[in-house]
Scaffold this active site. Structure first.
Site: not given
Ligand SMILES: Cc1ncc(COP(=O)(O)O)c(C=O)c1O
Length: 423
Positions: A138, A215, A218, A379
């Site tokens: 992401h 991370d 998900q 994203c």
């Molecule tokens: C895999 C992953 N990492 C990071 C994020 C970022 O999360 P947040 O926008 O809640 O900070 C997302 C959000 O869609 C995501 O799917």
């Protein structure tokens, strides 16, 4: 499931067979209609709906215990502080962290990765250092590393993925070296649904002395996460993808690492003593929690964790896997549908494209039938580039989705194809 067999949270107990209709009753938003059609909410990877238990916990804070925390001696402040610190303990137990000092409340995954990139990265990276990420990250696990790499002279390297959307583990092992200081990897891909072999990746990274950030944005809603078992160094996730409120999330880090890192932001709560000449900093985790936090959000996140644990995270995951399998099989059988992301290990995300129809058109037409999916680059623009598409349509499943909703998805995709003259 009868009401008499539910736990006092009002949710389905894990001892019972999974009852999706019972679970759905906990989510008021699912009763909505959109364009005069019953809502079919399949945008769970963007954010999940919230159960009544979470909504009530947040409302209860504002109605009955609203006060700032950590500072007051008056009754309300003490109660609010207790609730917030109990929420931290709930999160600690949920991810099996060793100590609540390792559990930092932040705005979400994005802020957590930025914190590590800056606070750990600035003092530890230089022009001899390499940071490894994968091609399926992401943007929030790409851009913070790019920023710190630019500042420190470190090199950002990208591990390739194969056509199924799996990390090329041979390349990964080859790219690891004594120069690798950080491996920052998504646990579950939001664009492809791939579950990465993070335990194996962590072990290989540690063999060359690199740290590992996972991370988990998900992952946490779909599998049991144990940070000690994963043996990573940092793990982060967002409350809103786990049935909790927006604007709250968690960074977990090993205590000795967090202790060695300078504060990320300065302000109230993160200090022990301030003079104009010098400031000394608070102990963990408060050192990384400058300013008034999202108190109601933290309390709501704990309610969300209690909720999903009462449902049973394994039972929820098994149900979501069943939905993903069925939806995948049905889309595979449809003409003109191509699934993007066919990893052997997947969960809850079904990205697809339709021949000669832009994903935004798919999303817009599906919305007319009340079917909410996401259309875009999610994203994860490098993933789109890897597959040579500008965007995908993405259906993502959660504990409350039903097989009837898969029927609605399939039917509305057929409508799109018909509308564009492709059947
Ligand atoms: C895999 C992953 N990492 C990071 C994020 C970022 O999360 P947040 O926008 O809640 O900070 C997302 C959000 O869609 C995501 O799917």
């Amino acid at each position: 499931m009868s009401e008499s067999k539910t736990k006092d949270t009002g949710t389905a107990s894990r001892q019972q067979a999974f009852d999706v209709m019972r679970v759905r009753q906990d989510f008021p938003q699912l009763d909505a209609t959109v364009n005069e059609q019953p809502l079919v909410y399949l945008d769970n990877a963007a954010t999940t709906q919230k159960p009544r238990q979470v909504i009530d916990a947040v409302s209860h804070f504002y109605e009955s215990t609203c006060s700032n925390i950590h500072r007051g001696v008056h009754q309300l402040s003490v109660v609010a502080t207790d609730l917030y610190e109990q929420a931290r303990e709930t999160v600690r137990a949920f991810i099996n962290a060793d100590s609540e000092r390792e559990v930092i409340f932040l705005r979400g995954t994005t802020e957590a990765i930025n914190l590590v990139a800056r606070s750990w990265g600035a003092p530890n990276l230089d022009s001899d250092s390499e940071i490894l990420i994968t091609h399926m990250e992401h943007h929030s696990n790409i851009v913070p590393w790019q920023l710190i790499a630019e500042e420190t002279g470190a090199t950002l390297r990208v591990v390739p993925i194969n056509d199924r959307g799996e990390v090329d583990m041979v390349a990964f092992r080859e790219m690891l070296s004594e120069k690798t200081r950080m491996v920052s990897v998504v646990h579950v891909s939001n664009a492809l649904g791939t579950i990465n072999p993070v335990r194996e990746m962590t072990q290989a990274a540690h063999e060359v002395g690199a740290l590992v950030l996972l991370d988990g944005a998900q992952a946490v809603a779909h599998m049991h996460v144990d940070v000690q078992e994963l043996d990573c160094d940092f793990y982060c996730f967002s409350g809103h993808k786990l049935y909790g409120p927006t604007g709250v999330g968690i960074l977990w880090g090993r205590q000795e690492l967090l202790k060695s890192m300078p504060p990320y932001q300065g302000g109230g709560d993160m200090i022990t003593r301030v003079t104009f000449e010098k400031t000394t900093f608070n102990r963990l985790p408060y050192r990384f929690e400058a300013g008034t936090p999202n108190i109601a959000g933290g309390i709501g996140l704990a309610a969300a964790i209690d909720y999903i644990e009462a449902v049973g995270i394994e039972a929820a995951a098994a149900w979501e896997d069943k939905l993903l399998k069925e939806a995948t099989e049905r889309l595979e059988r449809m003409d003109g549908v191509k699934i993007i992301g066919t990893a052997a290990q997947k969960t809850s995300v079904l990205s697809f494209v339709l021949k000669d129809i832009h994903p935004h058109d798919i999303g817009t037409v599906l919305d007319k039938s009340g079917v909410a999916i996401r259309a875009g680059h999610h994203c994860a623009q490098p993933v789109m580039d890897r597959y040579g598409v500008p965007a995908t349509a993405r259906a993502s499943f959660s504990v409350y989705n039903t097989t009837a909703e898969i029927d609605a998805l399939v039917e509305s995709i057929l409508n799109v194809q018909e509308m564009f003259g492709h059947v």
